[in-house]
Design an enzyme around this catalytic site. Structure first.
Site, mmCIF file in Angstrom:
data_model
loop_
_atom_site.group_PDB
_atom_site.id
_atom_site.type_symbol
_atom_site.label_atom_id
_atom_site.label_comp_id
_atom_site.label_asym_id
_atom_site.label_seq_id
_atom_site.Cartn_x
_atom_site.Cartn_y
_atom_site.Cartn_z
ATOM 1 N N ILE A 75 0.851 -1.185 0.000
ATOM 2 C CA ILE A 75 0.000 0.000 0.000
ATOM 3 C C ILE A 75 0.888 1.237 0.000
ATOM 4 O O ILE A 75 2.060 1.181 0.403
ATOM 5 C CB ILE A 75 -0.968 0.025 1.201
ATOM 6 C CG1 ILE A 75 -0.215 -0.204 2.512
ATOM 7 C CG2 ILE A 75 -2.083 -0.983 1.025
ATOM 8 C CD1 ILE A 75 -1.109 -0.115 3.737
ATOM 9 N N GLU A 76 0.333 2.352 -0.468
ATOM 10 C CA GLU A 76 1.168 3.534 -0.697
ATOM 11 C C GLU A 76 1.740 4.128 0.584
ATOM 12 O O GLU A 76 2.727 4.860 0.546
ATOM 13 C CB GLU A 76 0.396 4.607 -1.470
ATOM 14 C CG GLU A 76 -0.896 5.059 -0.857
ATOM 15 C CD GLU A 76 -2.091 4.359 -1.473
ATOM 16 O OE1 GLU A 76 -3.107 5.040 -1.702
ATOM 17 O OE2 GLU A 76 -2.023 3.142 -1.727
ATOM 18 N N GLN A 77 1.140 3.811 1.742
ATOM 19 C CA GLN A 77 1.670 4.337 3.003
ATOM 20 C C GLN A 77 3.023 3.734 3.357
ATOM 21 O O GLN A 77 3.710 4.272 4.224
ATOM 22 C CB GLN A 77 0.665 4.103 4.129
ATOM 23 C CG GLN A 77 -0.551 5.022 4.094
ATOM 24 C CD GLN A 77 -1.631 4.551 3.139
ATOM 25 O OE1 GLN A 77 -1.446 3.573 2.396
ATOM 26 N NE2 GLN A 77 -2.771 5.207 3.151
#
Length: 520
Positions: free
Chosen positions: A326-328
């Site tokens: 995920i982009e986090q």
């Protein structure tokens, strides 16, 4: 001289007209007490005024952490530059910042999350802006809205240029005056560690962008320890770059969560404690997306229905056969659904979001599963602005840019849709008021035409049918058992859609409550 200040003194470091940056992910990493202190200073003194706020990811959750809503006062904010905005309600209520944007009370831009992370790094390096193809042919392109969210937003922050015979977007630099960051522990010199945080997001880029612009860095932490006591490998922000430390021993880890060690990767969550996803049309859609998985794939998951896919992977027993990112910043493990999205249980690794977005921009992963708000006849998708809702694009535009395969997940209609699944068949009890496949979408967050040119494999999975992006537009390739393709699909559409010559029935296992026994 001690760097530890009270919140009132730290808020006093901000000057009128400053550009400030903060970064959270809904309830994660919110410098809540610091934002509250800025609000209190403004309400009591009228200062600071006319701030520009640069925030790559939404700050706050509209439940337990107001976040950016603390700054939602006329005169306090002049301009917002955000990657995503906290979700309000469909009538425009429930979010003070969104109401200010909709009422033309503040200038507002929405730019891609990953590009905003790169803008911070390029600002730190004093480069002449950020050059990328990310955002071409979307609402960020200056030939469309240029990322502007309302009528009072006039200045162009994005320009179209040509280099080497190709089109690119130039995102202009945004110098930073003050960075507000969140960590777990600071030592007396200001060195920061993040052991209780689910991610580090874009913290280091924010810090360097501020310091190399002659600005200040204010860190909100949970606790302070003696100088010289930290393992240097654990320090993510060096104290030499931190100007002030404020302490909130009660800072929350996430939405309605004071502290859970498995969210920060300190312990591993037993898989038998993962709550199964209830059987519903949501699960049907998520299961169908999962059927596109192949062993060894690296898969990006988005917020909403796709966020539930890890629960189904646990149920079907193949969490060790694919890897979720995920982009986090997390790699591996099980991304958490709902308002805790952005954290992962049992991740193998957590890296900075800026580095994660470099990998994503380059298309190094295999498949993206993302929600969609509405789609048009060309296959273009809108997730960033839907009437009075302004969720923003987040990392969506970065994610779809170079990934070879995309599965969009969502309902066929919205606004009151009611369905029933019985004996393996789908029945429409009440149709939604709004058809999500429409002839005109408000924002192009994803360009179908551009994706065709890049020869991507794209599916649009709904509860009643599966569509595929082909050269002519959209084509129905599967229909749910119990659904009449003419009556329940084609007659509801206002756009031309092809029907595949080999139209199939969706896998009947999708529509039964027991595990599918799906094998990769």
């Amino acid at each position: 001289m001690s760097k530890i200040l009270d919140f009132e003194s730290a808020a006093g470091l901000i000057k009128d007209g400053d550009t400030i940056t903060a970064c959270a992910s809904a309830g994660m990493m919110v410098p809540e007490a610091m934002l509250d202190a800025i609000e209190k200073r403004f309400l009591s003194t009228g200062s600071p005024r006319n701030l520009t706020v640069f925030f790559p990811i939404a700050i706050g959750d509209r439940i337990s952490l107001p976040g950016l809503d603390h700054l939602a006062h006329k005169g306090l904010i002049k301009r917002l530059i955000g990657g995503s905005y906290v979700l309000g309600r469909s009538d425009g209520s429930g979010n003070k910042i969104a109401r200010m944007v909709l009422n033309n009370e503040v200038e507002a831009y929405n730019l891609p999350l990953g590009t905003m992370m790169q803008m911070l790094r390029d600002t730190a390096a004093k480069k002449p802006g950020t050059f990328t193809e990310v955002g071409l042919n979307t609402f960020v392109d200056p030939r469309q809205q240029g990322g502007k969210l309302n009528d009072i937003t006039k200045e162009d922050l994005v320009e179209l240029i040509e280099l080497g015979g190709r089109e690119w977007l130039w995102y202009k630099p945004v110098p930073i005056d003050v960075a507000f960051i969140r960590a777990t522990t600071a030592d007396e010199n200001g060195n920061l560690t993040f052991e209780h945080e689910p991610a580090t997001l874009g913290i280091l880029a924010q810090v360097m962008a501020a310091k190399n612009n002659g600005g200040k860095v204010i860190a909100q932490v949970k606790r302070v320890t003696q100088k010289g006591s930290m393992n240097p490998h654990a320090v993510k922000v060096p104290g030499m770059l931190v100007d002030a430390i404020v302490v909130d021993p009660n800072q929350m880890q996430g939405t309605q969560t004071m502290y859970d060690p498995w969210l920060s990767g300190e312990v591993r969550q037993p898989l038998d404690r993962v709550e199964p996803m209830p059987f519903s049309a949501d699960k049907v859609i998520a299961r169908r997306a999962l059927m596109e998985f192949k062993q060894g794939m690296i898969i990006n998951l988005g917020f909403g229905i796709p966020g539930n896919i890890p629960k189904i992977a646990v149920e079907e027993g193949f969490t060790d056969k694919v890897s979720f990112i995920i982009e986090q910043g997390s790699w591996g493990g099980l991304p958490v659904s709902g308002l805790q999205f952005g954290a992962s249980a049992n991740p193998q690794c957590i890296i900075d979001s800026g580095a994660q977005m470099d990998f994503i921009d380059g298309g190094g992963f295999d498949l993206a599963c993302l929600a969609f708000g509405e789609a048009d006849a060309d296959g273009s998708v809108n997730v960033s602005k839907l009437g009075l809702l302004i969720p923003g694009c987040g990392g969506f535009i970065n994610i779809v840019n170079n990934v070879p395969r995309v599965v969009f997940c969502g309902y066929f209609t919205a606004g009151g849709l009611k369905v029933e699944i019985e004996d393996g068949r789908l029945k429409i009890l009440q149709e939604g008021k709004f058809n999500k496949f429409t002839d005109k979408i408000e924002h192009i967050t994803y360009s179908g035409d551009m994706m065709r040119k890049k020869q991507k494999e794209v599916l649009y999975v709904t509860e009643r049918a599966v569509f595929k992006l082909v050269q002519e537009g959209l084509e129905i390739i599967e229909v749910a058992p119990g659904i009449d393709v003419q009556k329940n699909v084609l007659d509801k559409l206002t756009i031309p859609v092809r029907v595949a010559a080999d139209l199939r029935t969706m896998d009947p296992r999708l529509f039964r409550p027991e595990p599918m026994q799906f094998k990769l």
